[in-house]
Write an enzyme that holds these catalytic residues in place. Structure first.
Site, PDB file in Angstrom:
ATOM      1  N   ASN A 164      40.001  34.753  24.733  1.00  0.00           N
ATOM      2  CA  ASN A 164      40.019  33.288  24.800  1.00  0.00           C
ATOM      3  C   ASN A 164      38.614  32.716  24.914  1.00  0.00           C
ATOM      4  OD1 ASN A 164      43.139  32.829  25.382  1.00  0.00           O
ATOM      5  ND2 ASN A 164      42.427  34.575  26.583  1.00  0.00           N
ATOM      6  N   ASP A 182      42.117  40.315  35.932  1.00  0.00           N
ATOM      7  CA  ASP A 182      42.505  40.775  34.596  1.00  0.00           C
ATOM      8  C   ASP A 182      43.489  39.811  33.920  1.00  0.00           C
ATOM      9  OD1 ASP A 182      42.486  42.610  32.493  1.00  0.00           O
ATOM     10  OD2 ASP A 182      42.660  44.331  33.833  1.00  0.00           O
ATOM     11  N   GLU A 192      39.205  38.674  30.578  1.00  0.00           N
ATOM     12  CA  GLU A 192      40.238  38.377  29.562  1.00  0.00           C
ATOM     13  C   GLU A 192      39.813  38.957  28.207  1.00  0.00           C
ATOM     14  OE1 GLU A 192      39.717  35.538  26.978  1.00  0.00           O
ATOM     15  OE2 GLU A 192      37.748  36.232  27.622  1.00  0.00           O
ATOM     16  N   TRP A 193      38.873  39.894  28.247  1.00  0.00           N
ATOM     17  CA  TRP A 193      38.473  40.714  27.098  1.00  0.00           C
ATOM     18  C   TRP A 193      37.900  39.910  25.927  1.00  0.00           C
ATOM     19  CZ3 TRP A 193      44.234  41.254  27.584  1.00  0.00           C
ATOM     20  CH2 TRP A 193      44.580  41.929  28.753  1.00  0.00           C
ATOM     21  N   GLY A 194      37.523  38.661  26.184  1.00  0.00           N
ATOM     22  CA  GLY A 194      36.979  37.834  25.108  1.00  0.00           C
ATOM     23  C   GLY A 194      38.052  37.208  24.229  1.00  0.00           C
ATOM     24  N   ASP A 207      38.313  47.198  26.239  1.00  0.00           N
ATOM     25  CA  ASP A 207      37.750  48.206  27.150  1.00  0.00           C
ATOM     26  C   ASP A 207      36.753  49.138  26.454  1.00  0.00           C
ATOM     27  OD1 ASP A 207      39.504  46.992  28.803  1.00  0.00           O
ATOM     28  OD2 ASP A 207      40.644  48.784  29.317  1.00  0.00           O
TER      29      ASP A 207
HETATM   30  C1  GLA Z   1      42.300  46.389  31.707  1.00  0.00           C
HETATM   31  C2  GLA Z   1      40.828  46.115  31.995  1.00  0.00           C
HETATM   32  C3  GLA Z   1      40.160  47.412  32.444  1.00  0.00           C
HETATM   33  C4  GLA Z   1      40.856  47.931  33.691  1.00  0.00           C
HETATM   34  C5  GLA Z   1      42.330  48.136  33.413  1.00  0.00           C
HETATM   35  C6  GLA Z   1      43.111  48.465  34.677  1.00  0.00           C
HETATM   36  O1  GLA Z   1      42.455  47.250  30.624  1.00  0.00           O
HETATM   37  O2  GLA Z   1      40.202  45.610  30.858  1.00  0.00           O
HETATM   38  O3  GLA Z   1      38.783  47.194  32.702  1.00  0.00           O
HETATM   39  O4  GLA Z   1      40.658  47.019  34.740  1.00  0.00           O
HETATM   40  O5  GLA Z   1      42.922  46.956  32.856  1.00  0.00           O
HETATM   41  O6  GLA Z   1      44.451  48.579  34.454  1.00  0.00           O
END
Ligand code: GLA
Length: 413
Positions: A198, A161, A194-196, A216
């Site tokens: 970067n 993460d 890294e959720w996109g 998420d």
């Molecule tokens: C971030 C991630 C999630 C999950 C949580 C856990 O938000 O994007 O998928 O892993 O952390 O804390």
């Protein structure tokens, strides 16, 4: 305070007992070729986060692994059982990560062994920052120690993460962990999370095997949140422009599945799963496998849909036609042996009275798909029945938020 120190010390011993049994021979680092071969098709499995959050334990993971086998999920291709955040509690005086002794009283290796004993694989979670997103110890500064510990536990998959990242360069941070894993010589699929933020798709190939492209997911079809959460359609829209970045060994991650969670209708859940298959997205279920309705099992184990996801050509579907203000879309995914999957996705609130003439279409991929010169059999992958050939029209009523997903294979082949 004393009791806490004692518990931690005991947990450190249980958690790291494998350290003493280290192989004395010099480990051979994984080669780049070995690394790239770890996820030839999108990884399939289960992750604890969407349903259980921090409520993870040895018992839960063992029960889920059992259920993965008994429900037919394993037979359908699911293999990784991944514990997300909150399994870790501290570091010992050597910097070795310590798992929560109350929730994992026998240490993590025991859990990994149990999962392996069922013929499944075991995954775990950490973070490139100082802390995980739930404030547990992160791997920043401890990457090589952590990779070694995971290898000794027999970890097969690491989700990594991006919370509390202290402004690190993302590519460098993920490369450091990839190098730490490779140095152990132990094969671990590496999931970049890294959720996109970067644009991991631009640099992730060769570093990780999959990378998130969104914040998420939430268990809803068409929802958006101020803080960045997305629904099913938000994930699909984020994936749409990224098809060129996916291929064997390197996948765009559309987020973990919400099939069986929340209040989505049957059509919405089928569209969710069908589109993840079309998008060659990792299929990480996120529901309670111990307690699934027949409908949930049928969706998650639809082998004809999964075959599209796992197709060895490893192409992500392209948005072939986008109509009526995005309400009606046609997605196409080239498959091995010149086959092709097509999904008519009805994102709108009205029924789509489809009357489709293949003969008017030409689809361009690596090779041209010309319906005038080639005739295809059409198979409905959710009704599990044949629908004639591409010489005829495809007529169907597609429910609001539903889809029609078909597989085209050349006639006479
Ligand atoms: C971030 C991630 C999630 C999950 C949580 C856990 O938000 O994007 O998928 O892993 O952390 O804390």
């Amino acid at each position: 305070m004393k009791l806490k120190s004692l518990l931690l010390a005991m947990a450190a011993v249980v958690c790291s007992s494998a350290l003493f049994a280290q192989n004395r021979e010099k480990t051979k680092p994984l080669t780049d070729e070995q690394w790239m071969s770890l996820a030839p098709t999108p990884p399939m499995g289960w992750n604890s986060w969407n349903k259980f959050g921090c409520n993870v334990s040895e018992n839960l993971i063992k029960d889920i692994a059992d259920a993965m086998v008994s429900s037919g999920m394993k037979d359908a291709g699911y293999e990784y059982v991944v514990i997300d955040d909150c399994w870790q509690i501290d570091r010992d005086e050597n910097g070795v990560i310590v798992c929560d002794p109350e929730r994992f009283p026998n240490g993590m290796k025991a859990v990994a062994d149990y999962v392996h004993g069922l013929g499944l694989k075991f995954g775990i979670y950490s973070c490139a920052g100082t802390h995980t997103c739930q404030g547990r110890p992160g791997s920043m500064g401890y990457q090589f120690i952590d990779a070694k510990t995971y290898a000794e536990w027999g970890v097969d998959y690491l989700k990594y993460d991006w919370c509390d990242n202290e402004g690190q360069n993302a590519r460098a941070a993920y490369l450091t962990m990839a190098n730490a894993i490779k140095a152990t010589g132990h094969p671990i699929v590496f999931s970049i999370c890294e959720w996109g933020e970067n644009q991991a798709w631009e640099w992730g190939k060769g570093i990780g095997h999959l990378w998130r492209v969104t914040p998420d997911i939430r268990a809803c079809y068409d929802c958006k949140f101020d803080w960045g959460g997305v629904g099913v359609l938000g994930c699909i829209d984020a994936m749409a422009p990224l098809h060129e970045y996916a291929g064997p060994g390197h996948w765009n991650d559309a987020e973990m599945l919400e099939v069986g969670n929340g209040e989505m209708t049957k059509d919405e859940q089928i569209s969710h799963f069908a589109m993840w298959c079309m998008l060659a997205a990792p299929l990480m279920s996120g529901n309670d496998l111990r307690d699934m309705s027949l409908q949930t099992i049928e969706i998650l184990t639809n082998k004809e849909a999964i075959a599209v996801n796992q197709d060895p050509l490893g192409k992500q579907a392209v948005l072939f036609m986008d109509m009526d203000g995005h309400d009606r879309q046609i997605w196409a995914k080239p498959l091995a042996n010149g086959e092709i999957a097509v999904c008519f996705l009805n994102r709108g609130r009205d029924t789509w009275n489809l009357d489709y003439n293949w003969l008017n279409q030409t689809m361009y991929f690596a090779t041209e798909i010309n319906f005038r010169t080639n005739e295809y059999n059409i198979r409905d992958l959710w009704a599990h029945k044949d629908l004639g050939t591409s010489k005829g029209r495809l007529v169907a009523d597609i429910n609001p938020h539903g889809c029609l997903m078909v597989r085209l294979s050349r006639t006479g082949m």
